[in-house]
Structures are given as structure tokens and as C-alpha cells.
Design a protein around this motif. Structure first.
Motif, PDB file in Angstrom:
ATOM      1  N   TYR A   7       0.835  -1.202   0.000  1.00  0.00           N
ATOM      2  CA  TYR A   7       0.000   0.000   0.000  1.00  0.00           C
ATOM      3  C   TYR A   7       0.871   1.254   0.000  1.00  0.00           C
ATOM      4  N   SER A   8       1.940   1.236   0.767  1.00  0.00           N
ATOM      5  CA  SER A   8       2.846   2.390   0.814  1.00  0.00           C
ATOM      6  C   SER A   8       3.480   2.637  -0.544  1.00  0.00           C
ATOM      7  N   ALA A   9       3.871   1.567  -1.215  1.00  0.00           N
ATOM      8  CA  ALA A   9       4.464   1.701  -2.547  1.00  0.00           C
ATOM      9  C   ALA A   9       3.438   2.223  -3.542  1.00  0.00           C
ATOM     10  N   ALA A  10       2.194   1.732  -3.426  1.00  0.00           N
ATOM     11  CA  ALA A  10       1.125   2.199  -4.325  1.00  0.00           C
ATOM     12  C   ALA A  10       0.837   3.678  -4.082  1.00  0.00           C
ATOM     13  N   ARG A  11       0.886   4.098  -2.823  1.00  0.00           N
ATOM     14  CA  ARG A  11       0.647   5.511  -2.499  1.00  0.00           C
ATOM     15  C   ARG A  11       1.752   6.387  -3.093  1.00  0.00           C
ATOM     16  N   LEU A  12       2.983   5.935  -2.984  1.00  0.00           N
ATOM     17  CA  LEU A  12       4.095   6.682  -3.579  1.00  0.00           C
ATOM     18  C   LEU A  12       3.937   6.746  -5.098  1.00  0.00           C
ATOM     19  N   ASN A  13       3.543   5.644  -5.712  1.00  0.00           N
ATOM     20  CA  ASN A  13       3.331   5.637  -7.165  1.00  0.00           C
ATOM     21  C   ASN A  13       2.212   6.592  -7.561  1.00  0.00           C
ATOM     22  N   MET A  14       1.152   6.677  -6.737  1.00  0.00           N
ATOM     23  CA  MET A  14       0.064   7.616  -7.006  1.00  0.00           C
ATOM     24  C   MET A  14       0.592   9.046  -7.029  1.00  0.00           C
ATOM     25  N   VAL A  15       1.395   9.373  -6.048  1.00  0.00           N
ATOM     26  CA  VAL A  15       1.931  10.733  -5.958  1.00  0.00           C
ATOM     27  C   VAL A  15       2.879  11.026  -7.108  1.00  0.00           C
ATOM     28  N   VAL A  49      -7.360  -1.309  -5.385  1.00  0.00           N
ATOM     29  CA  VAL A  49      -7.357  -0.283  -6.435  1.00  0.00           C
ATOM     30  C   VAL A  49      -7.517   1.114  -5.832  1.00  0.00           C
ATOM     31  N   ALA A  50      -7.209   1.251  -4.539  1.00  0.00           N
ATOM     32  CA  ALA A  50      -7.400   2.533  -3.852  1.00  0.00           C
ATOM     33  C   ALA A  50      -6.564   3.647  -4.443  1.00  0.00           C
ATOM     34  N   TYR A  51      -5.453   3.303  -5.098  1.00  0.00           N
ATOM     35  CA  TYR A  51      -4.530   4.338  -5.570  1.00  0.00           C
ATOM     36  C   TYR A  51      -4.518   4.506  -7.081  1.00  0.00           C
ATOM     37  N   VAL A  52      -5.493   3.913  -7.773  1.00  0.00           N
ATOM     38  CA  VAL A  52      -5.565   4.098  -9.222  1.00  0.00           C
ATOM     39  C   VAL A  52      -6.091   5.496  -9.524  1.00  0.00           C
ATOM     40  N   ASP A  53      -5.885   5.925 -10.774  1.00  0.00           N
ATOM     41  CA  ASP A  53      -6.277   7.294 -11.162  1.00  0.00           C
ATOM     42  C   ASP A  53      -7.731   7.343 -11.594  1.00  0.00           C
ATOM     43  N   LYS A  54      -8.610   6.913 -10.681  1.00  0.00           N
ATOM     44  CA  LYS A  54     -10.049   6.917 -10.926  1.00  0.00           C
ATOM     45  C   LYS A  54     -10.761   7.280  -9.632  1.00  0.00           C
ATOM     46  N   SER A  55     -12.012   7.742  -9.767  1.00  0.00           N
ATOM     47  CA  SER A  55     -12.863   7.887  -8.595  1.00  0.00           C
ATOM     48  C   SER A  55     -13.208   6.489  -8.077  1.00  0.00           C
ATOM     49  N   ILE A  56     -13.340   6.361  -6.767  1.00  0.00           N
ATOM     50  CA  ILE A  56     -13.636   5.063  -6.158  1.00  0.00           C
ATOM     51  C   ILE A  56     -15.090   5.036  -5.698  1.00  0.00           C
ATOM     52  N   ARG A  62     -22.206   7.440  -4.493  1.00  0.00           N
ATOM     53  CA  ARG A  62     -21.153   8.315  -3.965  1.00  0.00           C
ATOM     54  C   ARG A  62     -19.772   7.764  -4.321  1.00  0.00           C
ATOM     55  N   PHE A  63     -18.804   8.675  -4.446  1.00  0.00           N
ATOM     56  CA  PHE A  63     -17.456   8.332  -4.878  1.00  0.00           C
ATOM     57  C   PHE A  63     -16.427   9.147  -4.109  1.00  0.00           C
ATOM     58  N   LEU A  64     -15.213   8.599  -3.979  1.00  0.00           N
ATOM     59  CA  LEU A  64     -14.067   9.426  -3.620  1.00  0.00           C
ATOM     60  C   LEU A  64     -13.538  10.044  -4.904  1.00  0.00           C
ATOM     61  N   LEU A  65     -13.259  11.334  -4.867  1.00  0.00           N
ATOM     62  CA  LEU A  65     -12.725  12.015  -6.043  1.00  0.00           C
ATOM     63  C   LEU A  65     -11.432  11.360  -6.527  1.00  0.00           C
ATOM     64  N   GLU A  66     -11.225  11.385  -7.823  1.00  0.00           N
ATOM     65  CA  GLU A  66      -9.952  10.965  -8.412  1.00  0.00           C
ATOM     66  C   GLU A  66      -8.812  11.713  -7.724  1.00  0.00           C
ATOM     67  N   PRO A  67      -7.729  11.032  -7.328  1.00  0.00           N
ATOM     68  CA  PRO A  67      -6.648  11.694  -6.591  1.00  0.00           C
ATOM     69  C   PRO A  67      -6.087  12.938  -7.283  1.00  0.00           C
ATOM     70  N   MET A  68      -5.872  12.858  -8.598  1.00  0.00           N
ATOM     71  CA  MET A  68      -5.309  14.004  -9.305  1.00  0.00           C
ATOM     72  C   MET A  68      -6.230  15.206  -9.241  1.00  0.00           C
TER      73      MET A  68
END
Length: 221
Positions: A7-15, A49-56, A62-68
Motif C-alpha cells: 500500500y505504501s508503494a502504491a501511495r508513492l506511485n500515485m503521488v 485499487v485505492a490508488y488508481v487514477d479513478k474515482s472510487i 457516492r465516490f471518492l474524487l480521483e486523486p489528481m
């Protein structure tokens, strides 16, 4: 399920893959996204898929906004460490936790009781002590703590309600995605100066419309 290190690696990749390359230049915003575990705010079955570039999707439309999109909105809001922020439609609380890293105080409003309870639990689990989860209609804001230096709306609106603009402090900023009844969705920045609010387009963006903030149907006889 991923291990914590994954998860930490995925979070870094998201950023590094979604946020930094997309004009997010405020290092405090970058650091906040690195610090807050997005996987803790999504349904268990979607943590991979919490860190993909999509709304969840969170259920009930209801959705979490896309991270970007969220990161760019926060970058443009220019949040200072002394600011009081109103977070509209916080859902499970991810945005409130991120904002808690940037601002002095966060008032996070959620209309859905189940989501509000999840947000409360997440705040306690992660030790976020400067964000309060309030239950109420999203289109009403939270007048009891107004005025706010920054208001962030966690989803799209057809138009920003005047009641929210009225809750902005002098010099305050509001950021959201606006999707008019016919037209392309855009992120907009609203600013209050001299008691008047002006706005400008920031970038093209798409998000799910929030309940109570959709276009009102035309009345016809």
C-alpha cells in the motif's frame, strides 16, 4: 489483499505518477497525499485499487474524487496552516484527513449517515484530531463555524449554492468541479474580495454530482 508495504508503494506511485506530473506544485499538498492512507477510506473489496487514477465508488451513487483532481483543487486553494476549511461531501473522510494535514481546523459535512459514521471511525483510528465530521445536507454547508478561509466540495455541482459562497471569509477560496446542465465539466476557483465573489476556470475535470447539488428540474405547467 496487499501488505502494508505494498500500500505504501502504491501511495508513492500515485503521488509520483498522478499528482506531481499534473501541476501540483505545493509541497505541503504532495506531503499530505503521501501521508494519508487512501486504502483505509475505501470499501475493503476495493483496497487493491485505492490508488488508481479513478474515482472510487462507495455505494449509493457516492465516490471518492480521483486523486489528481482532488490534489489539483487543493493546490489551487492555497491552503495555509492557520486556515479553517469546510469540506463538503467528505464521504468516508479521506479528504478531511488530507485537509487536516494542511489546515488548522476542518469542518467536514456529510449527509449520508453510514458514510459519516465511517468517516468518524477513520478519524479516530488514524488519530486525526483537527477534523470534525458533521452530518447535514451538503447544499447548506455548516453556518455554525463560518466564515471559512477555504471551502472544498468533494464532487461536482451544477452550480455553487449562494449559501456556500456566503460562508466564505473575506479573501476566502472555494474549489469544486462544476458540470452545467449542458457542457463540459470544469474545475473552478471562487474567490471573495471586497464582499464580492469572482470565479475562474482551472482545468477540465469530471466528477459525480453530489446529492442536493444537482441541476434543479425546470418547472413547467
Amino acid at each position: 489483499m496487499m501488505a502494508p508495504t505494498e500500500y505504501s508503494a502504491a501511495r508513492l506511485n500515485m503521488v509520483e505518477g498522478q499528482i506531481r506530473p499534473n501541476k501540483v506544485t505545493d509541497q505541503r499538498v504532495v506531503d499530505a497525499f503521501l501521508a494519508v492512507p487512501r486504502d483505509r477510506f475505501v470499501p475493503a473489496g476495493l483496497r487493491g485499487v485505492a490508488y488508481v487514477d479513478k474515482s472510487i465508488p462507495l455505494g449509493n451513487g457516492r465516490f471518492l474524487l480521483e486523486p489528481m483532481v482532488l490534489a489539483r483543487l487543493l493546490n489551487e486553494a492555497r491552503i495555509e496552516a492557520t486556515d479553517i476549511v469546510l469540506d463538503i461531501g467528505t464521504a468516508t473522510g479521506y479528504s478531511a484527513a488530507v485537509l487536516g494535514r494542511l489546515a488548522s481546523t476542518v469542518v467536514a459535512v456529510e449527509a449520508d449517515g453510514d458514510l459519516a459514521a465511517q468517516a468518524d471511525q477513520a478519524m479516530q483510528t488514524l488519530g486525526v484530531d483537527n477534523a470534525a465530521i458533521m452530518r447535514g445536507p451538503l447544499n447548506a454547508g455548516w453556518a455554525g463555524q463560518a466564515p471559512y478561509n477555504v471551502i472544498v466540495i468533494q464532487g461536482a455541482v451544477a452550480a455553487v449554492p449562494q449559501v456556500l459562497l456566503d460562508q466564505l471569509a473575506e479573501g476566502g477560496r472555494l474549489v469544486t468541479v462544476v458540470i452545467p446542465e449542458s457542457g463540459q465539466g470544469v474545475a473552478r476557483l471562487y474567490q471573495k474580495s471586497g464582499g464580492q465573489v469572482s470565479s475562474r476556470i482551472l482545468f477540465d475535470a469530471s466528477a459525480a454530482l453530489l446529492p442536493g447539488l444537482e441541476a434543479k428540474p425546470d418547472f413547467r405547467f
